[in-house]
Design an enzyme around this catalytic site. Structure first.
Site, PDB file in Angstrom:
ATOM      1  N   ASN A  93     -41.553  23.661  47.080  1.00 48.70           N
ATOM      2  CA  ASN A  93     -42.117  24.582  46.094  1.00 48.70           C
ATOM      3  C   ASN A  93     -42.805  23.837  44.941  1.00 48.70           C
ATOM      4  O   ASN A  93     -42.169  23.066  44.215  1.00 48.70           O
ATOM      5  CB  ASN A  93     -40.983  25.476  45.560  1.00 48.70           C
ATOM      6  N   HIS A 139     -29.315  38.512  46.978  1.00 51.02           N
ATOM      7  CA  HIS A 139     -29.515  38.326  45.538  1.00 51.02           C
ATOM      8  C   HIS A 139     -29.599  39.662  44.829  1.00 51.02           C
ATOM      9  O   HIS A 139     -30.567  40.399  45.028  1.00 51.02           O
ATOM     10  CB  HIS A 139     -30.867  37.670  45.279  1.00 51.02           C
ATOM     11  N   ARG A 170     -24.942  37.662  45.269  1.00 52.71           N
ATOM     12  CA  ARG A 170     -25.128  36.820  44.087  1.00 52.71           C
ATOM     13  C   ARG A 170     -25.529  37.725  42.926  1.00 52.71           C
ATOM     14  O   ARG A 170     -26.422  38.574  43.085  1.00 52.71           O
ATOM     15  CB  ARG A 170     -26.220  35.797  44.398  1.00 52.71           C
ATOM     16  N   TYR A 187     -33.899  32.564  34.668  1.00 49.04           N
ATOM     17  CA  TYR A 187     -34.041  32.273  36.104  1.00 49.04           C
ATOM     18  C   TYR A 187     -33.263  33.324  36.907  1.00 49.04           C
ATOM     19  O   TYR A 187     -32.298  33.924  36.413  1.00 49.04           O
ATOM     20  CB  TYR A 187     -33.484  30.864  36.403  1.00 49.04           C
ATOM     21  N   ASP A 205     -25.337  31.704  40.150  1.00 52.64           N
ATOM     22  CA  ASP A 205     -26.085  30.439  40.061  1.00 52.64           C
ATOM     23  C   ASP A 205     -26.268  30.061  38.593  1.00 52.64           C
ATOM     24  O   ASP A 205     -26.750  30.881  37.796  1.00 52.64           O
ATOM     25  CB  ASP A 205     -27.456  30.635  40.731  1.00 52.64           C
ATOM     26  N   HIS A 211     -27.922  27.167  37.849  1.00 51.39           N
ATOM     27  CA  HIS A 211     -29.223  26.490  37.903  1.00 51.39           C
ATOM     28  C   HIS A 211     -29.299  25.233  37.042  1.00 51.39           C
ATOM     29  O   HIS A 211     -30.249  25.050  36.270  1.00 51.39           O
ATOM     30  CB  HIS A 211     -30.348  27.473  37.570  1.00 51.39           C
ATOM     31  N   GLU A 256     -22.659  28.090  41.233  1.00 53.76           N
ATOM     32  CA  GLU A 256     -23.618  27.172  41.876  1.00 53.76           C
ATOM     33  C   GLU A 256     -24.321  26.311  40.835  1.00 53.76           C
ATOM     34  O   GLU A 256     -24.696  26.816  39.765  1.00 53.76           O
ATOM     35  CB  GLU A 256     -24.629  28.035  42.627  1.00 53.76           C
ATOM     36  N   GLU A 303     -28.862  22.248  46.501  1.00 54.41           N
ATOM     37  CA  GLU A 303     -30.180  22.702  46.978  1.00 54.41           C
ATOM     38  C   GLU A 303     -31.291  21.696  46.673  1.00 54.41           C
ATOM     39  O   GLU A 303     -32.312  21.704  47.347  1.00 54.41           O
ATOM     40  CB  GLU A 303     -30.525  24.091  46.421  1.00 54.41           C
ATOM     41  N   ARG A 337     -24.663  22.737  49.574  1.00 59.72           N
ATOM     42  CA  ARG A 337     -25.760  23.712  49.738  1.00 59.72           C
ATOM     43  C   ARG A 337     -27.070  23.087  50.204  1.00 59.72           C
ATOM     44  O   ARG A 337     -28.145  23.644  49.991  1.00 59.72           O
ATOM     45  CB  ARG A 337     -25.999  24.454  48.417  1.00 59.72           C
ATOM     46  N   HIS A 382     -28.890  26.558  51.154  1.00 55.88           N
ATOM     47  CA  HIS A 382     -29.980  27.161  50.383  1.00 55.88           C
ATOM     48  C   HIS A 382     -30.873  27.965  51.332  1.00 55.88           C
ATOM     49  O   HIS A 382     -31.239  27.474  52.389  1.00 55.88           O
ATOM     50  CB  HIS A 382     -30.768  26.003  49.763  1.00 55.88           C
ATOM     51  N   ASP A 442     -38.649  30.495  49.197  1.00 57.14           N
ATOM     52  CA  ASP A 442     -39.606  29.396  49.344  1.00 57.14           C
ATOM     53  C   ASP A 442     -39.276  28.495  50.532  1.00 57.14           C
ATOM     54  O   ASP A 442     -39.960  27.497  50.751  1.00 57.14           O
ATOM     55  CB  ASP A 442     -39.739  28.586  48.045  1.00 57.14           C
ATOM     56  N   GLU A 464     -27.314  31.544  52.268  1.00 61.37           N
ATOM     57  CA  GLU A 464     -28.141  32.350  51.361  1.00 61.37           C
ATOM     58  C   GLU A 464     -29.254  33.037  52.156  1.00 61.37           C
ATOM     59  O   GLU A 464     -29.864  32.439  53.031  1.00 61.37           O
ATOM     60  CB  GLU A 464     -28.765  31.445  50.287  1.00 61.37           C
ATOM     61  N   TRP A 518     -34.480  22.919  34.340  1.00 56.91           N
ATOM     62  CA  TRP A 518     -34.769  24.288  34.758  1.00 56.91           C
ATOM     63  C   TRP A 518     -33.875  24.616  35.945  1.00 56.91           C
ATOM     64  O   TRP A 518     -33.246  25.534  36.078  1.00 56.91           O
ATOM     65  CB  TRP A 518     -36.242  24.472  35.192  1.00 56.91           C
TER      66      TRP A 518
HETATM   67  C1  CS2 Z   1     -32.333  29.209  43.619  1.00 50.43           C
HETATM   68  C2  CS2 Z   1     -33.731  29.032  44.139  1.00 50.43           C
HETATM   69  O1  CS2 Z   1     -31.911  30.205  45.710  1.00 50.43           O
HETATM   70  C3  CS2 Z   1     -31.414  29.629  44.758  1.00 50.43           C
HETATM   71  O2  CS2 Z   1     -30.231  29.397  44.637  1.00 50.43           O
HETATM   72  O3  CS2 Z   1     -31.783  28.181  42.908  1.00 50.43           O
HETATM   73  O4  CS2 Z   1     -34.331  30.288  44.008  1.00 50.43           O
HETATM   74  C4  CS2 Z   1     -34.591  27.965  43.473  1.00 50.43           C
HETATM   75  O5  CS2 Z   1     -34.833  28.267  42.130  1.00 50.43           O
HETATM   76  C5  CS2 Z   1     -35.885  27.885  44.219  1.00 50.43           C
HETATM   77  O6  CS2 Z   1     -35.631  27.672  45.586  1.00 50.43           O
HETATM   78  C6  CS2 Z   1     -36.779  26.780  43.681  1.00 50.43           C
HETATM   79  O7  CS2 Z   1     -37.890  26.608  44.508  1.00 50.43           O
HETATM   80 MG    MG Z   2     -29.749  27.914  43.288  1.00 51.60          MG
END
Ligand code: CS2
Ligand code: MG
Length: 402
Positions: A37, A122, A147, A159, A210, A212, A236, A262, A283, A312, A316, A339, A402
């Site tokens: 991504n 999600h 989630r 996020y 998550d 993040h 996560e 991830e 993950r 993961h 994407d 996921e 991020w």
């Molecule tokens: C996230 C993702 O799926 C997840 O747990 O952390 O959406 C992540 O932000 C994206 O895959 C980034 O490309």
């Molecule tokens: Mg994640």
């Protein structure tokens, strides 16, 4: 069986995907996902310029040898671009091997070790009421694990919130959007979010969350402990996990299960986390961790230490990746959860999938190979559309994870 042609197609059916197509002299075609991504063209170039010329003429059956050739043989190893490129080749070769054998890939990996793969969806909301509505929607679809994320009061952007889109998509714009973050706004909100969802929906559904990569180890320890009464399935990415020993500190303070990986690309990224039992779920994904060949190695190491898989599966990662993950998930002994965000409708014009979802579980299907076909002509209708993940800054302007 010789590889006669390989090519890379970058297209954007709903979002950008990089797809590797490998052909053999037996007339078989294999597909691999090379999407990274916000860095799509780097992997496309790595493949087209440096890997595809080396594939032509190789024996398509020699998956392990090709993996070693591209990893050890290149001298420069690891890293997201290299490992995503190797993953695409690896998955395409497993796809070809399955098609040559007339078997779905999970049969080549030892056969089904379970009837289905539990997935988590999600749910998110602009506030807790919005989150409730999304949890309800997932429960109605049969999800056993969800989630939960909500916009955080006091912060403009958070996020993990899908907004109006049916699939969460953080990448946007030809330059990265800049988000603002302040951990103090989050620390007290996370337990409130869980209390709210448990009060409303009870304890009969697994809840995941998550973070993040945003907290410090001691902040993560505090939130993990505060969430214990609400029994999360996992939290996560509490901290940026290139600092693996930080998880010792989190572990000393909380029994909330931890899930990480991830952004990892190899078994070495997770070695300490796994061998010191600092996490509960690993993950790593098939497409960013060197393909089926390497992912199975990561999960085998994890099995020794009682760590389960939790791959993961964001939007994407293309349908080719999701399918490859499902074949691994179905066949390994230490599967935890997968996921599943799904893909936008436009992706269905390009990818035709053999996997299915029913009552919270997925199955890769029984088509030979990975079970996903890719329509190159349809892909041409969706040209590459440059998009970046956001950059995150604290309220004082300094760059934050991020
Ligand atoms: C996230 C993702 O799926 C997840 O747990 O952390 O959406 C992540 O932000 C994206 O895959 C980034 O490309
Ligand atoms: Mg994640």
């Amino acid at each position: 069986m010789k590889i006669t042609d390989a090519r890379v197609i970058v297209s954007a059916p709903g979002r950008n995907y990089v797809t590797l197509v490998v052909e053999t002299d037996d007339g078989l075609v294999g597909y691999g996902d090379a999407t990274l991504n916000g860095r799509e063209l780097a992997v496309a170039s790595y493949l087209s310029d440096h890997v595809v010329p080396l594939l032509i003429g190789r024996d398509a059956h020699r998956i392990e040898d090709t993996w070693q050739y591209l990893y050890r043989g290149a001298y420069w190893r690891r890293g997201p671009v290299t490992m995503t490129a190797i993953a695409a080749v690896d998955v395409a070769l497993w796809d070809i091997k399955g098609k040559a054998a007339g078997l779905p890939v999970y049969q080549l990996l030892g056969g089904a070790a379970r009837d289905g793969v539990m997935v988590y969806g999600h749910a998110s909301g602009g506030d807790l009421d919005g989150l409730d509505a999304d949890v309800e929607r997932h429960l109605a679809q049969g999800y056993k694990a969800i989630r939960v994320q909500s916009a955080i009061p006091g912060l403009d952007a958070t996020y993990g919130i899908a907004g109006a889109s049916p699939v969460y998509e953080p990448a946007s714009g030809a330059r990265p959007q800049e988000d603002r973050w302040e951990t103090s706004a989050y620390l007290d909100f996370a337990p409130r979010l869980f209390e709210h969802v448990r009060d409303r929906f009870g304890y009969g559904v697994h809840l995941l969350h998550d973070m993040h990569h945003r907290l410090s180890p001691i902040e993560a320890a505090r939130v993990g402990a505060a969430l214990e009464p609400y029994r999360p399935f996992w939290i996560e990415d509490p901290t940026p996990a290139e600092d693996q020993s930080a998880f010792r500190l989190i572990r000393q303070h909380t029994t909330t299960p931890l899930a990480v990986g991830e952004v990892f690309n190899s078994i070495w990224d997770a070695q300490q986390l796994i061998t010191e039992r600092l996490i509960d779920y690993i993950r790593t994904s098939v497409s960013h961790t060197g393909g089926i060949t390497h992912l199975r190695r990561v999960f085998s190491l994890a099995e020794l230490y009682g760590v389960r898989s939790g791959s993961h599966g964001a939007g994407d990662l293309s349908p080719v990746s999701l399918a490859a993950a499902l074949h691994v998930d179905l066949s390994i002994p230490n599967f935890g959860i997968q996921e599943y965000m799904g893909h936008l409708a436009a992706a269905e014009e390009v990818f035709t999938v053999g996997y299915s979802f029913r009552d919270g579980y997925m199955h890769p299907g029984d088509l030979p190979g990975i079970g996903v076909s890719f329509d190159e002509e349809a892909a041409k209708r969706f040209p590459y559309d440059p998009k970046y993940l956001p950059v995150n800054r604290r309220l004082d302007g300094s760059v934050h994870d991020w």
